[in-house]
Design a protein around this motif. Structure first.
Motif, PDB file in Angstrom:
ATOM      1  N   ASN A  19      15.914  -7.856 -42.372  1.00 52.14           N
ATOM      2  CA  ASN A  19      15.225  -8.790 -43.274  1.00 52.14           C
ATOM      3  C   ASN A  19      15.459 -10.226 -42.847  1.00 52.14           C
ATOM      4  OD1 ASN A  19      16.286  -6.661 -45.973  1.00 52.14           O
ATOM      5  ND2 ASN A  19      14.333  -6.600 -44.905  1.00 52.14           N
ATOM      6  N   TYR A  20      16.698 -10.556 -42.498  1.00 52.59           N
ATOM      7  CA  TYR A  20      17.005 -11.919 -42.037  1.00 52.59           C
ATOM      8  C   TYR A  20      16.296 -12.207 -40.710  1.00 52.59           C
ATOM      9  CZ  TYR A  20      20.774 -11.767 -45.514  1.00 52.59           C
ATOM     10  OH  TYR A  20      21.495 -11.667 -46.674  1.00 52.59           O
TER      11      TYR A  20
ATOM     12  N   PHE B  62      19.822  -7.802 -48.967  1.00 56.18           N
ATOM     13  CA  PHE B  62      19.068  -7.995 -47.730  1.00 56.18           C
ATOM     14  C   PHE B  62      19.792  -7.331 -46.566  1.00 56.18           C
ATOM     15  CE2 PHE B  62      15.662 -11.443 -47.546  1.00 56.18           C
ATOM     16  CZ  PHE B  62      15.177 -11.129 -48.799  1.00 56.18           C
TER      17      PHE B  62
ATOM     18  N   PHE C  92       8.638  -6.464 -46.341  1.00 62.17           N
ATOM     19  CA  PHE C  92       9.249  -7.630 -46.958  1.00 62.17           C
ATOM     20  C   PHE C  92       8.452  -8.876 -46.565  1.00 62.17           C
ATOM     21  CE2 PHE C  92      12.811  -5.319 -48.367  1.00 62.17           C
ATOM     22  CZ  PHE C  92      13.661  -6.162 -49.072  1.00 62.17           C
TER      23      PHE C  92
ATOM     24  N   HIS D  41      13.444 -10.929 -39.633  1.00 59.65           N
ATOM     25  CA  HIS D  41      12.021 -11.123 -39.888  1.00 59.65           C
ATOM     26  C   HIS D  41      11.756 -12.469 -40.563  1.00 59.65           C
ATOM     27  CE1 HIS D  41      11.297  -6.511 -39.735  1.00 59.65           C
ATOM     28  NE2 HIS D  41      11.024  -7.071 -38.573  1.00 59.65           N
TER      29      HIS D  41
ATOM     30  N   SER E 109      12.410  -1.043 -45.290  1.00 65.84           N
ATOM     31  CA  SER E 109      12.593  -2.495 -45.308  1.00 65.84           C
ATOM     32  C   SER E 109      11.635  -3.134 -44.338  1.00 65.84           C
ATOM     33  CB  SER E 109      14.026  -2.843 -44.962  1.00 65.84           C
ATOM     34  OG  SER E 109      14.380  -2.372 -43.686  1.00 65.84           O
TER      35      SER E 109
END
Length: 307
Positions: free
Chosen positions: A184-185, A180, A75, A187, A307
């Protein structure tokens, strides 16, 4: 080619000065996601295939599923690319190594390579050359964009350091709706904070009076200004807050040797939005190679779990 001149090294073993020189010799659109700090921010495990004294290189990220090591596109990186001066022999070596050592590969590359021919899909992203004057660039805006901008004169666009506020806002307005994950948050937050440390990322709030209508985050790499992520409230959408944000960036960097990289999208409505500023399509390719055992393919839906 002398194969002994090619080696596979862990990201922690990279000679940073040599890596910087390598990126400097590579097209900025292709090298932007390969800054050492950038990749460290978006994935935990990555390696590089290097030829000679960093004359050529190729980055790949690794994760594990069901006991297999798999290569994936992280991502917040549209694509990786061959860096420096590379030839067909080096490219062939890279793909042979990857296919011999990994059962599943999903990577995005600027060109289509037959060596990864299981599933090659053409993708587009949008860029705007900012070398012309602002008046010339503005003249190529769509009628709709110009109309909306005329109504956004009471908005403000200011730099912010509130990463946590942005992540919470993005999560509420965008992230959860598009699936998400927690990682993801994490990163995205780490990427922005690390970008702050070397003045490579700028985060802006878009306000009407004291009310936050949205955020827009941009990554600066050489002559590329990359729209990394952003989010708007319903009121922000109503007032065309992202039109206003993009126009502010375009106006600031117009008549400079810069490229505005909008990031691209497979969603027609989003790519059409970027084109309202005069942006044009550039292509890249999504490649997939899958040699996992049939039993494993049935057990895990790999595409939906990475992810």
């Amino acid at each position: 080619m002398v194969k002994s001149s090619i080696r596979v090294i862990d990201s922690k073993e990279i000679e940073l000065e040599s890596w910087t020189r390598l990126l400097d010799s590579t097209n900025s659109i292709h090298s932007q996601y390969c800054e050492h700090w950038y990749i460290n921010s978006i994935c935990e495990n990555w390696k590089v295939i290097v030829k000679g004294d960093y004359h050529s290189a190729f980055v790949f990220a690794i994760t594990s599923k069901a006991g297999f090591n798999l290569i994936y596109q992280p991502f917040f990186s549209r694509q990786f690319s061959f860096l420096g001066t590379h030839d067909s022999e080096f490219i062939s070596y890279v793909f042979s190594y990857l296919k011999n050592n990994y059962k599943w590969i999903r990577i995005n590359l600027p060109f289509s390579f037959n060596q990864l021919a299981d599933n090659n899909q053409l993708m587009n992203f949008q860029v705007l050359n900012l070398s012309e004057s602002y008046d010339v660039i503005y003249g190529n805006y769509s009628t709709n964009a110009k109309r909306i901008l005329k109504k956004s004169t009471d908005l403000s666009f200011k730099i912010s350091k509130d990463v946590d506020g942005f992540i919470d806002f993005f999560k509420l307005m965008v992230g959860d709706a598009i699936g998400f994950k927690h990682s993801n948050y994490q990163h995205l937050s780490e990427l922005i904070k690390n970008g702050f440390l070397n003045d490579s990322i700028q985060l802006f709030t878009i306000r009407q009076n004291n009310e936050v209508l949205g955020y827009a985050c941009f990554y600066f790499h050489k002559n590329v200004i990359n729209y990394l992520k952003g989010a708007l409230s319903d009121k922000g959408k109503k007032y065309g807050a992202m039109y206003y944000a993009f126009n502010e960036i375009i106006q600031k960097y117009a008549a400079k040797d810069c490229i505005f990289d909008f990031g691209g999208s497979a969603i027609d409505g989003i790519s059409s939005f970027y084109k309202k500023f005069g942006a044009k399509d550039l292509s890249y390719y999504s490649h997939e190679y899958n040699a996992l055992p049939k039993a494993v393919k049935k057990i895990i839906a790999v595409k939906n779990k990475l992810s």
